[in-house]
Design a protein around this motif. Structure first.
Motif, PDB file in Angstrom:
ATOM      1  N   SER A  62      -3.589  -1.294  11.149  1.00 20.44           N
ATOM      2  CA  SER A  62      -3.839  -1.106   9.715  1.00 20.44           C
ATOM      3  C   SER A  62      -4.099  -2.452   9.048  1.00 20.44           C
ATOM      4  CB  SER A  62      -2.644  -0.424   9.047  1.00 20.44           C
ATOM      5  OG  SER A  62      -2.395   0.841   9.625  1.00 20.44           O
ATOM      6  N   THR A  63      -5.182  -2.525   8.286  1.00 20.07           N
ATOM      7  CA  THR A  63      -5.543  -3.767   7.598  1.00 20.07           C
ATOM      8  C   THR A  63      -5.962  -3.471   6.169  1.00 20.07           C
ATOM      9  OG1 THR A  63      -7.857  -3.637   8.324  1.00 20.07           O
ATOM     10  CG2 THR A  63      -6.323  -4.869   9.737  1.00 20.07           C
ATOM     11  N   VAL A  64      -5.895  -4.503   5.350  1.00 17.98           N
ATOM     12  CA  VAL A  64      -6.422  -4.440   3.987  1.00 17.98           C
ATOM     13  C   VAL A  64      -7.272  -5.692   3.773  1.00 17.98           C
ATOM     14  CG1 VAL A  64      -4.360  -5.537   2.993  1.00 17.98           C
ATOM     15  CG2 VAL A  64      -5.872  -4.185   1.535  1.00 17.98           C
ATOM     16  N   LYS A  65      -8.470  -5.498   3.197  1.00 12.10           N
ATOM     17  CA  LYS A  65      -9.392  -6.614   2.988  1.00 12.10           C
ATOM     18  C   LYS A  65      -9.279  -7.100   1.552  1.00 12.10           C
ATOM     19  CE  LYS A  65     -14.213  -8.084   3.469  1.00 12.10           C
ATOM     20  NZ  LYS A  65     -15.594  -7.682   3.829  1.00 12.10           N
ATOM     21  N   LEU A  66      -8.972  -8.389   1.404  1.00 13.57           N
ATOM     22  CA  LEU A  66      -8.793  -9.000   0.091  1.00 13.57           C
ATOM     23  C   LEU A  66      -9.635 -10.261  -0.027  1.00 13.57           C
ATOM     24  CD1 LEU A  66      -4.876  -8.902  -0.180  1.00 13.57           C
ATOM     25  CD2 LEU A  66      -6.484  -7.234  -1.125  1.00 13.57           C
ATOM     26  N   GLN A  70     -10.337 -12.328   3.584  1.00 11.67           N
ATOM     27  CA  GLN A  70      -9.758 -12.054   4.899  1.00 11.67           C
ATOM     28  C   GLN A  70      -9.289 -10.607   4.980  1.00 11.67           C
ATOM     29  OE1 GLN A  70      -6.973 -15.062   6.278  1.00 11.67           O
ATOM     30  NE2 GLN A  70      -5.731 -13.508   7.302  1.00 11.67           N
ATOM     31  N   CYS A  71      -9.334 -10.047   6.205  1.00 13.57           N
ATOM     32  CA  CYS A  71      -8.699  -8.761   6.490  1.00 13.57           C
ATOM     33  C   CYS A  71      -7.276  -9.044   6.959  1.00 13.57           C
ATOM     34  CB  CYS A  71      -9.474  -8.000   7.570  1.00 13.57           C
ATOM     35  SG  CYS A  71     -11.031  -7.316   7.013  1.00 13.57           S
ATOM     36  N   VAL A  85       0.861  -1.177   0.000  1.00 14.13           N
ATOM     37  CA  VAL A  85       0.000   0.000   0.000  1.00 14.13           C
ATOM     38  C   VAL A  85       0.901   1.232   0.000  1.00 14.13           C
ATOM     39  CG1 VAL A  85      -1.893   1.194   1.132  1.00 14.13           C
ATOM     40  CG2 VAL A  85      -1.730  -1.291   1.295  1.00 14.13           C
ATOM     41  N   LYS A  86       0.681   2.133  -0.980  1.00 17.42           N
ATOM     42  CA  LYS A  86       1.531   3.314  -1.126  1.00 17.42           C
ATOM     43  C   LYS A  86       0.701   4.588  -1.098  1.00 17.42           C
ATOM     44  CE  LYS A  86       5.351   1.313  -3.795  1.00 17.42           C
ATOM     45  NZ  LYS A  86       6.175   1.488  -5.032  1.00 17.42           N
ATOM     46  N   ASP A  87       1.373   5.682  -0.816  1.00 17.65           N
ATOM     47  CA  ASP A  87       0.736   6.996  -0.881  1.00 17.65           C
ATOM     48  C   ASP A  87       0.977   7.577  -2.272  1.00 17.65           C
ATOM     49  OD1 ASP A  87      -0.489   9.447   0.030  1.00 17.65           O
ATOM     50  OD2 ASP A  87       1.535  10.289   0.033  1.00 17.65           O
ATOM     51  N   GLY A  88      -0.102   7.960  -2.943  1.00 16.84           N
ATOM     52  CA  GLY A  88       0.007   8.427  -4.312  1.00 16.84           C
ATOM     53  C   GLY A  88       0.717   9.751  -4.451  1.00 16.84           C
ATOM     54  N   LYS A  89       0.696  10.571  -3.416  1.00 20.39           N
ATOM     55  CA  LYS A  89       1.296  11.899  -3.516  1.00 20.39           C
ATOM     56  C   LYS A  89       2.785  11.869  -3.206  1.00 20.39           C
ATOM     57  CE  LYS A  89       0.600  16.695  -2.020  1.00 20.39           C
ATOM     58  NZ  LYS A  89      -0.212  17.615  -1.174  1.00 20.39           N
TER      59      LYS A  89
END
Length: 688
Positions: free
Chosen positions: A440-444, A429-430, A400-404
């Motif tokens: 911090s989580t990402v759901k995939l 899963q998260c 996960v990256k910051d676009g700016k």
């Protein structure tokens, strides 16, 4: 509905597009729409096709032939640079697929709608002040064509718009489109290609430097160039995802590479519906739109299996054909649905909200999601697919990256082998992110599918489709094939703006058997031209059979005529007749052709044909210039009643010829494909 559609579009532009544009670049922070008027000309649906075969009974699949020629006015203002620009009109033409699923036993009977284009639509935008915008710093690399390509890419598979009709519908399931299969294309070799390189002012014919361009939907592959040969060997392999096999085609074009402009060597188009039935085809195919040449392909339709039992067998087969550079061949497909992320850290220490996007990597392939601006809890609802060589050894890398600021907001790694033990090889899963915030989580959602032929179709026996070897006499010279129009039948004064006529289909000798107009204001006699093969083509012409201007189609048609003569004898109209209505709209600069019907066509197989009609407005024989009716099954008297339009002014119409060919649709074996007859008539016949 058009006024209400316009209200929706205006809301979409102001509430969604405008904020997104502002966030894409610092120079566009003052971007705004000052006027949004979609005009009073509504989008038109010119035809509808509903699929009844090879579809899930819980869904309805429709193809809508749409056409929008709008007097649109959209004005934008970038106050920081005192820049004003806009759009004065938009045209879009293409086939929009509408999928209604799942079907329900209660109202509203349909759970959701999905809309997308199978292939890139024809888009034409009339800009006002575009150069002003392109002069803004950071936008120098853009162009009119690039902007249009970006717009089209959001409309073409695998991208789609999903509209839920039931509130409790699980939208994520609809937005998790798994391909129907994977097409493995062995692009092997060609023979007898046309020599395009010439020396001494064309007195000496040389060879060519051939390469191939292959396309399925918006997936494009280009082969290497083989220098100085008419019999190139490429031995390359490509793999393409197929989301909808009904209505999709594999299109192949061959070119001769030159320093200035590459020359066209021929094209080929294969129906994926038929290929899906055959599973595996290893054939020599005659090239279309070329006087000579054939192409050797091996095509394999790989189905998706949700259990790991076949993996070992597939891995062995992938490693077996090392002579074809199979190191990169795939044994599995990974589909990743990116749902959302939560509690992401700030881009910089407590300074600003991040603008996150996600970068996925499997092997050497990396895909990036869209950027979600200024949020710690982004919602993406986007889907990505990866072809996997060996799921036992490979893994999915997520960052996960910051676009700016391009800084990392967190990452994780998922071994693909972990999916093999999951039920249906699917996992939702998260995932906690590493090198990120404490929560911090990402759901995939991830699904692994094994790629394999559905049935064992490998055989050492000769293939059903053989290369045609010409044992017939040589075709007539070009001088004997020139147009021959009877002066006594030419119209002297047009009486009405519309002509509806029945045209007799013709033999290649250029002489009409007869002409019998029906409901016509003038008698027309038309013929064919043998000089069409001299036209230059740069784009693929996706017809299912060779044109009558090509020797092989001409000779086969002559042979069928001789067979008819040896039988019961030819009637007054030996190849049958086609009924058309042709008119020109000077206000819209459109040539409108209504294809009504055919009658008394010849039988291509034992007792019937599967006819369709192909139209060109010569000399344009490009992919976008081609019009085609639907295919009518097992009939010698098909009824179409389909309307087609060509964009052409009255002045230009004098130099154009309408080319009409009736062809047999057939299936993958090319012995069931070919030409049933053809009519050419000239612009003077329909000028009004």
């Amino acid at each position: 509905m058009w006024p209400y559609i316009c209200q929706f579009v205006e809301k979409l532009f102001r509430e969604t597009i405008e904020p997104a544009v502002k966030e894409t670049h610092a120079h566009l922070s003052t971007f705004c729409f000052t006027k949004i008027d979609m005009g009073d000309k509504p989008l038109r649906i010119n035809g509808v096709k509903v699929y009844t075969e090879n579809v899930d009974k819980r869904q309805i699949i429709m193809d809508l032939q749409i056409s929008f020629v709008g007097n649109t006015e959209i004005d934008v203002d970038i106050k920081r640079y005192y820049c004003k620009a806009g759009i004065k009109s938009i045209q879009i033409h293409g086939v929009l697929r509408v999928v209604m699923e799942p079907l329900l036993g209660e109202m509203p009977l349909i759970g959701a709608l999905s809309l997308f284009f199978l292939k890139k639509p024809l888009l034409d935008i009339n800009w006002a002040g575009l150069t002003n915008i392109l002069d803004i710093p950071g936008l120098h690399g853009f162009s009119d064509s690039l902007i249009q390509d970006i717009i089209c890419s959001y409309l073409v598979l695998p991208n789609r718009v999903t509209v839920p009709l039931v509130s409790e519908m699980e939208l994520a399931k609809l937005r998790f489109p798994v391909p129907k299969g994977v097409l493995r294309i062995h692009f092997l070799e060609a023979q007898d290609l046309e020599g395009k390189d010439k020396f001494l002012g064309g007195l000496i014919m040389g060879k060519s430097d051939p390469y191939g361009v292959l396309q399925i939907g918006n997936q494009l592959f280009q082969s290497k160039t083989v220098k100085q040969t008419l019999n190139p060997k490429w031995n390359e392999v490509y793999e393409a995802l197929v989301y909808e096999h009904s209505g999709e085609h594999l299109e192949i074009e061959l070119f001769d590479e030159d320093p200035d402009k590459d020359d066209f060597l021929g094209s080929l188009m294969i129906d994926l519906t038929e290929l899906h039935k055959h599973q595996r085809v290893d054939e020599w195919f005659e090239l279309e739109e070329a006087p000579t040449g054939k192409l050797h392909l091996k095509l394999e339709w790989l189905s998706l299996f949700s259990s790991p039992e076949k993996l070992d067998q597939v891995l062995r087969s992938v490693r077996a054909d090392r002579s074809l550079a199979n190191e990169g061949l795939s044994s599995a497909l990974l589909v990743v649905y990116l749902d959302s992320a939560k509690n992401l850290p700030s881009a910089k220490k407590n300074i600003s909200e991040p603008s996150p996007y996600v970068q996925f990597t499997v092997g050497h392939k990396t895909i990036e999601s869209k950027v979600r601006y200024k949020t710690k809890e982004p919602l993406w609802e986007d889907c990505f697919s990866f072809l996997v060589h060996n799921p036992n050894r490979q893994e999915l890398e997520v960052e996960v990256k910051d676009g700016k600021h391009k800084s990392t907001l967190g990452n994780l790694t998922v071994p693909l082998s972990s999916l093999l033990s999951e039920e249906d090889m699917t996992l939702t899963q998260c995932f906690p992110l590493k090198n990120s915030g404490p929560s911090s989580t990402v759901k995939l959602k991830m699904a692994l599918r094994i790629l394999s032929l559905e049935k064992n179709v490998f055989s050492d026996l000769p293939s059903a489709v053989q290369v045609r070897k010409s044992s017939l006499p040589q075709p007539a010279t070009a001088s004997s094939l020139r147009p021959s129009v009877s002066d006594s039948l030419l119209p002297t004064t047009p009486q009405h703006p519309t002509k509806s006529s029945t045209f007799t289909l013709h033999h290649e000798d250029g002489e009409p058997y007869s002409a019998s107009p029906c409901c016509s204001t003038s008698n027309l006699s038309t013929c064919i031209s043998g000089s069409q093969k001299l036209l230059r083509h740069k784009e693929s012409t996706p017809s299912l059979a060779s044109d009558i201007s090509l020797p092989i189609a001409t000779l086969e048609l002559q042979q069928r005529l001789r067979q008819l003569q040896n039988g019961s004898g030819l009637g007054q109209f030996p190849l049958g007749e086609v009924q058309l209505t042709v008119r020109h709209s000077s206000q819209r600069n459109k040539l409108i052709v209504v294809v009504h019907a055919c009658r008394n066509l010849i039988a291509f197989t034992k007792d019937s044909s599967d006819p369709f009609i192909r139209l060109y407005l010569l000399p344009d024989k490009s992919r976008t210039g081609r019009r085609r009716t639907s295919t009518m099954k097992k009939t010698l008297n098909p009824v179409y009643d389909q309307t087609f339009e060509f964009s052409v002014s009255m002045v230009e119409l004098h130099r154009r010829t309408l080319d009409v060919a009736v062809k047999n649709g057939g299936s993958i074996p090319f012995k069931h494909k070919g030409l049933l007859g053809k009519v050419n008539f000239f612009s003077s016949f329909f000028l009004v």
